[in-house]
Write a protein that holds these residues in place. Sequence first.
Motif, PDB file in Angstrom:
ATOM      1  N   ALA A 159      11.622 -14.807  -2.153  1.00 38.66           N
ATOM      2  CA  ALA A 159      10.887 -13.623  -1.767  1.00 38.66           C
ATOM      3  C   ALA A 159       9.425 -13.993  -1.379  1.00 38.66           C
ATOM      4  O   ALA A 159       8.928 -13.087  -0.365  1.00 38.66           O
ATOM      5  N   THR A 160       8.672 -14.855  -1.882  1.00 40.36           N
ATOM      6  CA  THR A 160       7.390 -14.933  -1.256  1.00 40.36           C
ATOM      7  C   THR A 160       7.281 -15.422   0.051  1.00 40.36           C
ATOM      8  O   THR A 160       6.497 -15.017   0.982  1.00 40.36           O
TER       9      THR A 160
ATOM     10  N   TRP B  25      -3.803  -5.123 -11.078  1.00 34.94           N
ATOM     11  CA  TRP B  25      -2.393  -5.124 -10.268  1.00 34.94           C
ATOM     12  C   TRP B  25      -2.040  -3.772 -10.249  1.00 34.94           C
ATOM     13  O   TRP B  25      -1.863  -3.028 -11.336  1.00 34.94           O
ATOM     14  N   ILE B  26      -1.333  -3.307  -9.014  1.00 33.18           N
ATOM     15  CA  ILE B  26      -0.642  -1.827  -9.041  1.00 33.18           C
ATOM     16  C   ILE B  26       0.880  -2.241  -8.473  1.00 33.18           C
ATOM     17  O   ILE B  26       1.003  -3.277  -7.555  1.00 33.18           O
TER      18      ILE B  26
ATOM     19  N   CYS C  31       1.255 -10.024  -5.471  1.00 29.93           N
ATOM     20  CA  CYS C  31       1.910 -10.737  -6.356  1.00 29.93           C
ATOM     21  C   CYS C  31       3.392 -10.757  -6.610  1.00 29.93           C
ATOM     22  O   CYS C  31       3.839  -9.443  -6.818  1.00 29.93           O
ATOM     23  N   ILE C  32       4.105 -11.838  -6.425  1.00 28.08           N
ATOM     24  CA  ILE C  32       5.471 -11.621  -6.218  1.00 28.08           C
ATOM     25  C   ILE C  32       6.130 -12.001  -7.576  1.00 28.08           C
ATOM     26  O   ILE C  32       5.803 -13.527  -7.655  1.00 28.08           O
TER      27      ILE C  32
ATOM     28  N   LYS D   5       4.004 -15.861  -7.838  1.00 25.72           N
ATOM     29  CA  LYS D   5       3.410 -16.389  -6.927  1.00 25.72           C
ATOM     30  C   LYS D   5       2.473 -15.323  -6.186  1.00 25.72           C
ATOM     31  O   LYS D   5       2.700 -14.222  -6.355  1.00 25.72           O
ATOM     32  N   VAL D   6       1.102 -15.727  -5.981  1.00 29.65           N
ATOM     33  CA  VAL D   6       0.264 -14.770  -5.237  1.00 29.65           C
ATOM     34  C   VAL D   6      -0.054 -15.144  -3.830  1.00 29.65           C
ATOM     35  O   VAL D   6      -0.271 -16.389  -3.477  1.00 29.65           O
ATOM     36  N   ILE D   7       0.045 -14.086  -2.915  1.00 32.23           N
ATOM     37  CA  ILE D   7      -0.251 -14.410  -1.565  1.00 32.23           C
ATOM     38  C   ILE D   7      -1.695 -13.728  -1.659  1.00 32.23           C
ATOM     39  O   ILE D   7      -1.918 -12.311  -1.838  1.00 32.23           O
ATOM     40  N   THR D   8      -2.779 -14.379  -1.150  1.00 34.24           N
ATOM     41  CA  THR D   8      -4.179 -13.914  -0.837  1.00 34.24           C
ATOM     42  C   THR D   8      -4.355 -13.760   0.605  1.00 34.24           C
ATOM     43  O   THR D   8      -4.279 -14.543   1.288  1.00 34.24           O
TER      44      THR D   8
END
Length: 167
Positions: A44-45, A109-110, A143-144, A152-155
Amino acid sequence: MKNPTKDNRGVTLMELIMVVAIIGVLIGIIVAGVNLGKSKVGSATNLIDTSLSQARNYTMTRTVDYDFRLYVEDGSYMVRVGGQDAEKAVEAKIPIYYKTYSGGHESGWIQVAGSGITIQFSSSSGAMKKQPGSGETYISKLCIGNPSGSYKVITLIFETGKHYVGE
């Protein structure tokens, strides 16, 4: 006193091998379940990361703005790049969250819900545009997965539109 007829020599080698084999199978099942969850988060990320890059690159190389859109439809997360490209589904059981940045402060986080979020890029520099109708707000992180579990976080870097994946 009679001698017991039962043989009390302990555990046979065959019994020991069977117990070790059963424990090995149980550990294998547990590890496979944990890795399956991580692979869903990873795929998914990758889908979201690739779609963000695609939207940014298309906007910079073509005359049309290709925005990145992440939303919920029929219980699944959907990713859409521009109006022309097909939508891609993300595993619905994986929650997706985002943070916004505005006025020097980052939100908590939303969870992405309903019509979701849209990220647009500048055709001249590739920088992210501020969120429509939100003043000075932009999406800073995705944040996935579950922030308290496997994720995992995409910044996203506002000034350049570039992004990177971390944990």
